[in-house]
Each structure stands twice: as structure tokens, then as C-alpha cells.
Write a protein that holds these residues in place. Structure first.
Motif, mmCIF file in Angstrom:
data_model
loop_
_atom_site.group_PDB
_atom_site.id
_atom_site.type_symbol
_atom_site.label_atom_id
_atom_site.label_comp_id
_atom_site.label_asym_id
_atom_site.label_seq_id
_atom_site.Cartn_x
_atom_site.Cartn_y
_atom_site.Cartn_z
ATOM 1 N N PRO A 124 0.775 -0.963 -0.054
ATOM 2 C CA PRO A 124 -0.006 0.197 0.107
ATOM 3 C C PRO A 124 0.798 1.217 0.111
ATOM 4 C CG PRO A 124 -0.686 -1.634 1.908
ATOM 5 C CD PRO A 124 0.430 -2.096 0.924
ATOM 6 N N SER A 125 0.330 2.302 -0.715
ATOM 7 C CA SER A 125 1.209 3.804 -0.790
ATOM 8 C C SER A 125 1.467 4.183 0.824
ATOM 9 C CB SER A 125 0.196 4.694 -1.482
ATOM 10 O OG SER A 125 -0.977 4.856 -0.680
ATOM 11 N N SER A 126 0.869 3.681 1.550
ATOM 12 C CA SER A 126 1.046 4.141 3.196
ATOM 13 C C SER A 126 2.767 3.464 3.518
ATOM 14 C CB SER A 126 0.058 3.663 3.964
ATOM 15 O OG SER A 126 -0.184 2.421 4.086
ATOM 16 N N THR A 127 2.919 2.430 2.972
ATOM 17 C CA THR A 127 4.127 1.544 3.279
ATOM 18 C C THR A 127 5.280 2.222 2.676
ATOM 19 O OG1 THR A 127 2.985 -0.046 3.650
ATOM 20 C CG2 THR A 127 5.356 -0.718 3.303
ATOM 21 N N SER A 128 6.226 2.859 3.498
ATOM 22 C CA SER A 128 7.304 3.471 2.929
ATOM 23 C C SER A 128 8.673 2.658 2.732
ATOM 24 C CB SER A 128 7.608 4.858 3.578
ATOM 25 O OG SER A 128 7.777 4.736 5.018
ATOM 26 N N LYS A 129 8.629 1.456 3.785
ATOM 27 C CA LYS A 129 9.931 0.834 3.975
ATOM 28 C C LYS A 129 9.440 -0.775 4.045
ATOM 29 C CE LYS A 129 12.799 4.275 6.474
ATOM 30 N NZ LYS A 129 13.499 4.499 7.652
ATOM 31 N N VAL A 130 10.259 -1.542 3.335
ATOM 32 C CA VAL A 130 10.005 -3.013 3.619
ATOM 33 C C VAL A 130 11.502 -3.545 3.929
ATOM 34 C CG1 VAL A 130 8.174 -3.209 1.943
ATOM 35 C CG2 VAL A 130 10.388 -3.134 1.112
ATOM 36 N N ASP A 131 11.168 -4.748 4.368
ATOM 37 C CA ASP A 131 12.707 -5.684 4.583
ATOM 38 C C ASP A 131 12.929 -6.390 3.431
ATOM 39 O OD1 ASP A 131 12.891 -4.548 7.234
ATOM 40 O OD2 ASP A 131 11.556 -5.755 8.235
ATOM 41 N N LEU A 132 14.031 -6.418 3.063
ATOM 42 C CA LEU A 132 14.245 -7.491 1.772
ATOM 43 C C LEU A 132 15.099 -8.603 2.254
ATOM 44 C CD1 LEU A 132 15.807 -6.742 -1.419
ATOM 45 C CD2 LEU A 132 16.972 -8.409 -0.048
ATOM 46 N N GLN A 133 14.690 -9.964 2.114
ATOM 47 C CA GLN A 133 15.160 -11.249 2.551
ATOM 48 C C GLN A 133 15.536 -11.851 1.365
ATOM 49 O OE1 GLN A 133 11.870 -12.934 4.940
ATOM 50 N NE2 GLN A 133 12.549 -11.494 6.607
ATOM 51 N N PHE A 134 16.687 -12.513 1.287
ATOM 52 C CA PHE A 134 17.313 -13.207 0.259
ATOM 53 C C PHE A 134 18.427 -14.368 0.808
ATOM 54 C CE2 PHE A 134 19.942 -13.893 -3.633
ATOM 55 C CZ PHE A 134 18.829 -14.429 -4.240
ATOM 56 N N PRO A 135 18.232 -15.523 0.264
ATOM 57 C CA PRO A 135 18.907 -16.720 1.180
ATOM 58 C C PRO A 135 20.529 -16.343 1.119
ATOM 59 C CG PRO A 135 17.248 -17.572 -0.435
ATOM 60 C CD PRO A 135 17.207 -16.095 -0.650
ATOM 61 N N GLY A 136 20.975 -16.576 2.189
ATOM 62 C CA GLY A 136 22.527 -16.299 2.153
ATOM 63 C C GLY A 136 22.809 -14.949 2.827
ATOM 64 N N PHE A 137 21.990 -14.059 2.671
ATOM 65 C CA PHE A 137 22.291 -12.746 3.227
ATOM 66 C C PHE A 137 21.400 -12.085 4.444
ATOM 67 C CE2 PHE A 137 23.361 -12.915 -1.478
ATOM 68 C CZ PHE A 137 24.556 -12.176 -1.389
ATOM 69 N N PRO A 138 22.219 -11.395 5.338
ATOM 70 C CA PRO A 138 21.433 -10.653 6.239
ATOM 71 C C PRO A 138 20.180 -9.983 5.640
ATOM 72 C CG PRO A 138 23.322 -9.403 6.023
ATOM 73 C CD PRO A 138 23.334 -10.556 5.129
ATOM 74 N N ASN A 139 18.887 -9.795 6.549
ATOM 75 C CA ASN A 139 17.869 -8.925 6.015
ATOM 76 C C ASN A 139 18.405 -7.476 6.112
ATOM 77 O OD1 ASN A 139 16.416 -11.285 6.211
ATOM 78 N ND2 ASN A 139 15.428 -10.772 8.070
ATOM 79 N N ALA A 140 17.668 -6.725 5.269
ATOM 80 C CA ALA A 140 17.859 -5.355 5.127
ATOM 81 C C ALA A 140 16.632 -4.687 5.073
ATOM 82 C CB ALA A 140 18.827 -4.923 4.153
ATOM 83 N N THR A 141 16.599 -3.340 5.817
ATOM 84 C CA THR A 141 15.358 -2.610 5.322
ATOM 85 C C THR A 141 15.659 -1.467 4.535
ATOM 86 O OG1 THR A 141 14.801 -2.520 7.607
ATOM 87 C CG2 THR A 141 13.868 -0.824 6.444
ATOM 88 N N ILE A 142 14.841 -1.541 3.336
ATOM 89 C CA ILE A 142 15.009 -0.619 2.052
ATOM 90 C C ILE A 142 13.828 0.275 2.082
ATOM 91 C CG2 ILE A 142 16.540 -2.124 0.938
ATOM 92 C CD1 ILE A 142 14.167 -3.071 -1.010
ATOM 93 N N GLU A 143 14.283 1.434 1.599
ATOM 94 C CA GLU A 143 13.020 2.439 1.309
ATOM 95 C C GLU A 143 12.372 2.701 -0.076
ATOM 96 O OE1 GLU A 143 12.534 7.279 2.361
ATOM 97 O OE2 GLU A 143 14.214 6.152 3.000
ATOM 98 N N ILE A 144 11.326 2.553 -0.029
ATOM 99 C CA ILE A 144 10.361 2.687 -1.449
ATOM 100 C C ILE A 144 10.250 3.940 -1.888
ATOM 101 C CG2 ILE A 144 8.133 1.976 -2.516
ATOM 102 C CD1 ILE A 144 7.764 0.004 -0.232
ATOM 103 N N SER A 145 10.488 4.071 -3.426
ATOM 104 C CA SER A 145 10.301 5.323 -3.995
ATOM 105 C C SER A 145 9.259 5.271 -4.762
ATOM 106 C CB SER A 145 11.466 5.900 -4.498
ATOM 107 O OG SER A 145 12.211 4.953 -5.770
ATOM 108 N N GLY A 146 8.653 6.466 -5.326
ATOM 109 C CA GLY A 146 7.702 6.330 -6.129
ATOM 110 C C GLY A 146 6.335 6.321 -5.705
#
Length: 197
Positions: free
Chosen positions: A175-197
Motif C-alpha cells: 500500500p502507498s502508506s508503506t514507505s519501507k520494507v525488509d528485503l530477505q534473500f537466502p544467504g544474506f542478512p535482512n535489510a530494510t530498504i526505502e520505497i520510492s515512487g
């Protein structure tokens, strides 16, 4: 002519007939298919995932800013440059895998995810997910109508030392109210990334 010669002649005729039939069948199958060299029409989103290798020009990320840099235990870096929302209801994450470890890195099977439905698509990044911790939702890489993941796929399984593999992955947009998400990918630590647009 005796009976033995007649049988031989019949056999030779049958073999000749069968051979010519097979040759005709092969020729008919390989005939002039007008337009056969054209790829089937797919949506623009699905087209990005088909047969794209690391060097796909239209999937090169915008490297003007960095959202996150993650490192796995083998020395491979995952650099995320953008997480862009578009008007079609998609969120596209793009970046690079950089191998500065001094050794070749063989991409693990886990990168393609565990779904049997996408196993036929070859190597992909279908194992990538996004988590909206506020909305308490997990988003998976989108699939086209043939179950191919809308992400970089069919890349070389080895990232050589000093080389990079650029990537993209498309998700349903939160939803447009969500500005950040946590990216998860096998073998890497989780990271919070900011959404643009």
C-alpha cells in the motif's frame, strides 16, 4: 524369380517407402514457418524475465544512490540501488551482486526459491521476498502466466572473481502508506530498504 527373391524385393521396397516417408515428415516439420523467429507476445513485465542474463541492458540498475549493501559469508556483496513503485501496481527492486572475494562464486539453488512451479524456469532470484512489518505481509516475486518469475533469470551459475551480476525483481506493490520494507534473500542478512515512487 523364386519366393526368396520376391520377399527380399518386398522388404527393400518397404524400407525405401519408410525412409522416404520419414524424410518427408522431417522436411514438413522444418518447413517455412513464417514468423517463427519471432518471440511470443508477453506483457512488458514478463518480457524482462525471459532469458535475461546479467548483461541485460534494459535491467541495468540506476546506481546514483545505494539503499543497502549486504555481504554473505563467502564475500559476495549484494548492493540494492532502488525499490521503485510504479503506476501498474508493481514494485521493482534492482541492484548488483559484486564478487570481490578473490574466488569464483557458484550461485546456490536456494536463490531460485523452493517452489516446484518455477523450477523449470532455470536459475532465478525467485527466493527473494519483501516483508512489510507494519502491514504484517510478505510479498513474493511475481510470476507470469507460464509461472516464470519476474526477476533476473537464466544467468550464468558462476559469478567470477571481480565480476558483477546485475539484477531486478518485481513484486506486488505494498500500500502507498508503506514507505519501507525488509528485503530477505537466502544467504544474506535482512535489510530494510526505502520505497520510492
Amino acid at each position: 524369380m523364386n519366393l526368396r527373391h520376391v520377399r527380399k524385393a518386398h522388404r527393400a521396397g518397404a524400407v525405401a517407402l519408410l525412409t522416404s516417408s520419414l524424410l518427408f515428415s522431417v522436411a514438413a516439420c522444418g518447413g517455412d514457418d513464417k514468423g517463427s523467429d519471432k518471440a511470443p507476445a508477453v506483457s512488458s513485465e514478463a518480457g524482462k524475465s525471459q532469458g535475461k542474463k546479467a548483461t541485460g541492458d534494459d535491467t541495468l540498475p540506476d546506481r546514483s544512490e545505494t539503499l543497502a549493501t549486504l555481504k554473505n559469508d563467502k564475500g559476495l556483496e549484494m548492493v540494492v540501488y532502488s525499490a521503485k513503485r510504479d503506476s501498474g501496481g508493481f514494485l521493482t527492486v534492482s541492484g548488483d551482486f559484486k564478487n570481490a572475494s578473490g574466488q569464483n562464486f557458484v550461485t546456490p539453488l536456494q536463490w531460485s526459491g523452493q517452489e516446484e512451479a518455477v523450477a523449470g524456469a532455470g536459475p532465478s532470484l525467485a527466493g527473494m521476498t519483501l516483508v512489510d512489518s507494519v502491514g504484517k505481509k510478505r510479498y513474493y516475486v511475481l510470476r507470469d502466466t507460464d509461472n516464470r518469475p519476474l526477476t533476473t533469470s537464466n544467468y550464468d551459475l558462476t559469478i567470477e572473481s571481480g565480476k558483477s551480476l546485475n539484477f531486478f525483481a518485481q513484486f506486488p506493490a505494498p500500500p502507498s502508506s508503506t514507505s519501507k520494507v525488509d528485503l530477505q534473500f537466502p544467504g544474506f542478512p535482512n535489510a530494510t530498504i526505502e520505497i520510492s515512487g
